[in-house]
Design an enzyme around this catalytic site. Sequence first.
Site, PDB file in Angstrom:
ATOM      1  N   ARG A 269      72.047  36.336  24.005  1.00 38.67           N
ATOM      2  CA  ARG A 269      71.932  34.927  24.931  1.00 38.67           C
ATOM      3  C   ARG A 269      71.492  33.700  24.199  1.00 38.67           C
ATOM      4  NH1 ARG A 269      68.834  37.874  29.401  1.00 38.67           N
ATOM      5  NH2 ARG A 269      70.338  39.362  28.586  1.00 38.67           N
TER       6      ARG A 269
ATOM      7  N   LYS B 291      65.273  49.129  20.206  1.00 42.38           N
ATOM      8  CA  LYS B 291      66.154  49.978  20.926  1.00 42.38           C
ATOM      9  C   LYS B 291      65.555  51.483  20.772  1.00 42.38           C
ATOM     10  CE  LYS B 291      70.268  47.228  20.967  1.00 42.38           C
ATOM     11  NZ  LYS B 291      70.270  47.089  22.420  1.00 42.38           N
TER      12      LYS B 291
HETATM   13  N1  BES Z   1      73.863  44.035  22.065  1.00 43.46           N
HETATM   14  C1  BES Z   1      73.261  44.327  23.111  1.00 43.46           C
HETATM   15  C2  BES Z   1      74.369  44.869  24.249  1.00 43.46           C
HETATM   16  C3  BES Z   1      75.285  45.819  24.320  1.00 43.46           C
HETATM   17  C4  BES Z   1      74.968  47.123  24.781  1.00 43.46           C
HETATM   18  C5  BES Z   1      76.316  45.885  23.392  1.00 43.46           C
HETATM   19  C6  BES Z   1      75.947  48.000  24.450  1.00 43.46           C
HETATM   20  C7  BES Z   1      77.352  46.708  23.183  1.00 43.46           C
HETATM   21  C8  BES Z   1      76.978  48.043  23.780  1.00 43.46           C
HETATM   22  C9  BES Z   1      72.261  43.302  23.792  1.00 43.46           C
HETATM   23  O1  BES Z   1      71.824  42.501  22.902  1.00 43.46           O
HETATM   24  C10 BES Z   1      71.034  44.054  24.233  1.00 43.46           C
HETATM   25  O2  BES Z   1      70.345  44.721  23.619  1.00 43.46           O
HETATM   26  N2  BES Z   1      71.093  43.889  25.614  1.00 43.46           N
HETATM   27  C11 BES Z   1      70.066  44.605  26.554  1.00 43.46           C
HETATM   28  C12 BES Z   1      69.076  43.680  26.799  1.00 43.46           C
HETATM   29  C13 BES Z   1      67.782  44.144  27.400  1.00 43.46           C
HETATM   30  C14 BES Z   1      67.129  45.443  26.828  1.00 43.46           C
HETATM   31  C15 BES Z   1      66.755  42.905  27.252  1.00 43.46           C
HETATM   32  C16 BES Z   1      70.911  45.054  27.520  1.00 43.46           C
HETATM   33  O3  BES Z   1      71.490  44.639  28.222  1.00 43.46           O
HETATM   34  O4  BES Z   1      70.414  46.202  27.943  1.00 43.46           O
HETATM   35 ZN    ZN Z   2      70.006  43.327  22.082  1.00 42.67          ZN
END
Ligand code: BES
Ligand code: ZN
Length: 497
Positions: free
Chosen positions: A349, A276
């Site tokens: 997922r 991230k």
């Molecule tokens: N855990 C995150 C989603 C999330 C975002 C939870 C903000 C709580 C607050 C999820 O696993 C994730 O990282 N989603 C990304 C995926 C993508 C970059 C492949 C997303 O939705 O941006």
């Molecule tokens: Zn994630």
Amino acid sequence: MKTMNSFHYLAQLDKRKKADALVIPFWKGKERGEAGISLPPSLTSPLKNILASGDFKGNEGEVCILYLDHEPEKRIVLLGLGDKKKMAAEALRRSYGSLVKNCLGRKLKSLNIVVPDVDESFLRGVVEGFLMANYRVDRYKHPDPEEGGRPSLINEVTWISPHKSMKAVAEKALVLSQAINLARDLTNGNADDITPQYLEACAKEIAKRNPKIKATLFDKKRIIKEKLGLLLAVNRGSSLDPAFIILEYKGNPKSKDKTVLVGKGITYDTGGLNIKVANMEVMKCDMGGAAVCLAVMQAVAQLNLKVNLKVVIPSTENCVDAKSFKPGDVYTSYSGKTVEMMNTDAEGRLILADGLAYAAKNLHPTRLIDIATLTGGIDIALGPEATGMMSSSDQLADAFQKAGDTTGERVWRMPLFEEYRERLKSDIADIKSWNGRSAAPCVAATFMKDFTQEIPWVHFDIASTAYTTEPKKYHPKYASGICVRLIVEFLEHLGDK
Ligand code: BES
Ligand code: ZN
Ligand code: ZN
């Protein structure tokens, strides 16, 4: 965090004991005047002047404080409830939430609360709003001596109401708020404390407290044996073992009807090798779905609901390591379907797909419900104002829409268009995990639908509602425990037609 433990009940004002404040509710406008029971002259005459002055209007959540001699309380708090014609449980939740915020600011600990004269369906709003607001994250902060020491919660309340169901309504709200606070505590806790193993211990504890609940915990060896391949893929980068938790509650042993809840239990989400670049500091909240499942189980058992409920929690960290699973590689899921990993940050997922497929195959669900902090996209689409809902069943979606209206935990249905499935076609595997930012919450849900074996299914994306960095309505900032009341409400009305 210490939860409210002592409720007292009185039908009238005269027998009340000492407290930090007496709370008297008022409607706004023409119908202005005390909304609860009739008051003695010692209170009505000072109130007359205030009301005549127009300084206190009775707006929703408005608070005005008087200091009177000769009352058992040092303070008389006037609380505005807003327009009586627009009365709603949700408006009462907000008003009593605002009351609590104000009292916590003044460090009040005990309250005598006059309850407005409203129907039972509205009554719950009063107690729920009060209880949900009475929470703070104070575990990791040293008390500030200048602030008068540790911020503490309101811990003693006497509800003053002639309403016959007051006690039953309040006790039920207490059970719900304790469950909500369990979900909040788990979600707010340090990721290094709230590990997959901690969630296991918590599940065991819930089962220990209720003989109708059975806990089954798969350790890593068993997870390998069961071939929960996607959970194992995500776990590769973590120094902690994964967990796969199953809780079973039989509240209606004669019925074959079973609801299975599956919760995302990522105890920390770094993104994995697709690390991230922003907002990692909130990613301890990524087990918020699992926390809701544990909380719902606790509440359902404590309320003795006549339903059969199972909870499945796949849990692991998603970390960076030489062993981390790699974008571009193909892994085999529990269902047997192969998955091309497009982005290791789309891990939720994956573990849910294994959880759903395991539940569909082994737990005989009548319906499947999953709940997950799944996508950042749901915040772009809906913000903290609603939880995203996707469903393969109109009937399920309608029932949840209704439960959302009753509880004030709003859900908003989003589509599962056929075209989204096209986007997940892979040249080298049965399905791909991710296809970019366009319609991301819907495509993520479409991915999971492939693992539900056509069992009626509903998915809740709580990434925008489970954890907020600003207070929202009667929720203090950070974890909200949202969807606990929603799901309990749904389960309570399962038998209704
Ligand atoms: N855990 C995150 C989603 C999330 C975002 C939870 C903000 C709580 C607050 C999820 O696993 C994730 O990282 N989603 C990304 C995926 C993508 C970059 C492949 C997303 O939705 O941006
Ligand atoms: Zn994630
Ligand atoms: Zn995640």
